[in-house]
Design a protein around this motif. Sequence first.
Motif, PDB file in Angstrom:
ATOM      1  N   UNK A 198       0.820  -1.219   0.000  1.00 40.83           N
ATOM      2  CA  UNK A 198       0.000   0.000   0.000  1.00 40.83           C
ATOM      3  C   UNK A 198       0.849   1.264   0.000  1.00 40.83           C
ATOM      4  N   UNK A 199       2.006   1.215   0.639  1.00 44.09           N
ATOM      5  CA  UNK A 199       2.838   2.405   0.796  1.00 44.09           C
ATOM      6  C   UNK A 199       3.965   2.487  -0.230  1.00 44.09           C
ATOM      7  N   UNK A 200       4.614   1.355  -0.519  1.00 44.53           N
ATOM      8  CA  UNK A 200       5.811   1.372  -1.370  1.00 44.53           C
ATOM      9  C   UNK A 200       5.554   0.873  -2.782  1.00 44.53           C
ATOM     10  N   UNK A 201       4.399   0.243  -3.022  1.00 46.73           N
ATOM     11  CA  UNK A 201       4.053  -0.355  -4.318  1.00 46.73           C
ATOM     12  C   UNK A 201       5.013  -1.488  -4.705  1.00 46.73           C
ATOM     13  N   UNK A 202       5.656  -2.089  -3.730  1.00 45.39           N
ATOM     14  CA  UNK A 202       6.575  -3.208  -3.982  1.00 45.39           C
ATOM     15  C   UNK A 202       5.816  -4.533  -3.949  1.00 45.39           C
ATOM     16  N   UNK A 203       6.247  -5.488  -4.778  1.00 44.62           N
ATOM     17  CA  UNK A 203       5.663  -6.834  -4.753  1.00 44.62           C
ATOM     18  C   UNK A 203       6.699  -7.890  -4.342  1.00 44.62           C
ATOM     19  N   UNK A 204       7.862  -7.441  -3.864  1.00 42.20           N
ATOM     20  CA  UNK A 204       8.952  -8.373  -3.613  1.00 42.20           C
ATOM     21  C   UNK A 204       8.590  -9.485  -2.630  1.00 42.20           C
ATOM     22  N   UNK A 205       7.725  -9.195  -1.660  1.00 43.44           N
ATOM     23  CA  UNK A 205       7.334 -10.219  -0.685  1.00 43.44           C
ATOM     24  C   UNK A 205       6.525 -11.342  -1.331  1.00 43.44           C
ATOM     25  N   UNK A 206       6.049 -11.134  -2.559  1.00 44.14           N
ATOM     26  CA  UNK A 206       5.262 -12.154  -3.263  1.00 44.14           C
ATOM     27  C   UNK A 206       6.068 -12.851  -4.356  1.00 44.14           C
ATOM     28  N   UNK A 207       7.348 -12.563  -4.466  1.00 47.49           N
ATOM     29  CA  UNK A 207       8.150 -13.078  -5.581  1.00 47.49           C
ATOM     30  C   UNK A 207       8.160 -14.601  -5.655  1.00 47.49           C
ATOM     31  N   UNK A 208       8.250 -15.268  -4.509  1.00 53.22           N
ATOM     32  CA  UNK A 208       8.308 -16.736  -4.524  1.00 53.22           C
ATOM     33  C   UNK A 208       7.041 -17.323  -5.142  1.00 53.22           C
ATOM     34  N   UNK A 209       5.892 -16.786  -4.764  1.00 49.72           N
ATOM     35  CA  UNK A 209       4.643 -17.296  -5.320  1.00 49.72           C
ATOM     36  C   UNK A 209       4.467 -16.895  -6.781  1.00 49.72           C
ATOM     37  N   UNK A 210       4.903 -15.722  -7.154  1.00 54.82           N
ATOM     38  CA  UNK A 210       4.840 -15.324  -8.559  1.00 54.82           C
ATOM     39  C   UNK A 210       5.650 -16.289  -9.418  1.00 54.82           C
ATOM     40  N   UNK A 211       6.810 -16.697  -8.913  1.00 49.08           N
ATOM     41  CA  UNK A 211       7.652 -17.651  -9.656  1.00 49.08           C
ATOM     42  C   UNK A 211       6.969 -19.007  -9.761  1.00 49.08           C
TER      43      UNK A 211
END
Length: 262
Positions: free
Chosen positions: A21-34
């Motif tokens: 919500x604040x940073x617009x980052x998705x890095x915490x979801x990278x494992x599932x995206x892969x």
Amino acid sequence: MLSLQDSLLVITDLDGSLLDHHTYSWQAAEAWLARLEEHEVPLVICSSKTAAEIVPLQKQLGIEGTPFIAENGARIHLTDQAGEPMVNGDARDYSDIVESLRRLEHQFRFTGFADFSDKEISDITGLTLRDAQLARIREASEALVWRDNEEQFDRFREALAADGLSLTQGGRFWHVMATGSGKGAAVNWLLDQLPQRPVTLGLGDGPNDAPMLDVVDYAVVIKGYSKNPVVLQRTDEQRVYHTAHHGPQGWSEGLDYFITQP
């Protein structure tokens, strides 16, 4: 429980869900995206963002060409078997919506994106100036800040309805679009275009996500920052999961809950 080997389609909100919500980052979801990419599970974005914002984001996520839903369901982008673009036919043109709102400006106090500068939108949202510019490239809905009182708001909603327009609440703005539009209607329209309906898992964090979360087979309600709760109409509670975490952490938590990993 679901499996990555199932005929599965994941439909996701962006801000506050896949994106922080604040940073617009998705890095915490990278494992599932892969994992989704590895098992060729389509990821369909269903967001209040504009197409101009979503297309470059799809490229960054490696899902370019996948159908997506923009502007809270007011616009759907996909191609048919011949590669021709298809869009839902119920949308109102952006200039038409802005013109309708102009006629109401003498009765109600609000400010729409048409009246904001790129810098003002950047200051409100935390977007870069370039991304704020993309947020203003609208096709079929207007985002606005309400500046009047609650009694006037009810009258505003009635005035919009009389003109064939409706309101939905996003994470930061109210969104004006054609009556009958919305994330739920858009998801159903999109699924009707597919040769076979897959098992659908939806993820969202705000009140505007509720219609989408009501029509998917499995729903993840991500812990959000809105003062208003996400209220679902569905009663199959065993297919609904409320996360303990916000944003992409909650997004991953929801997939962990419903999908069995190989």
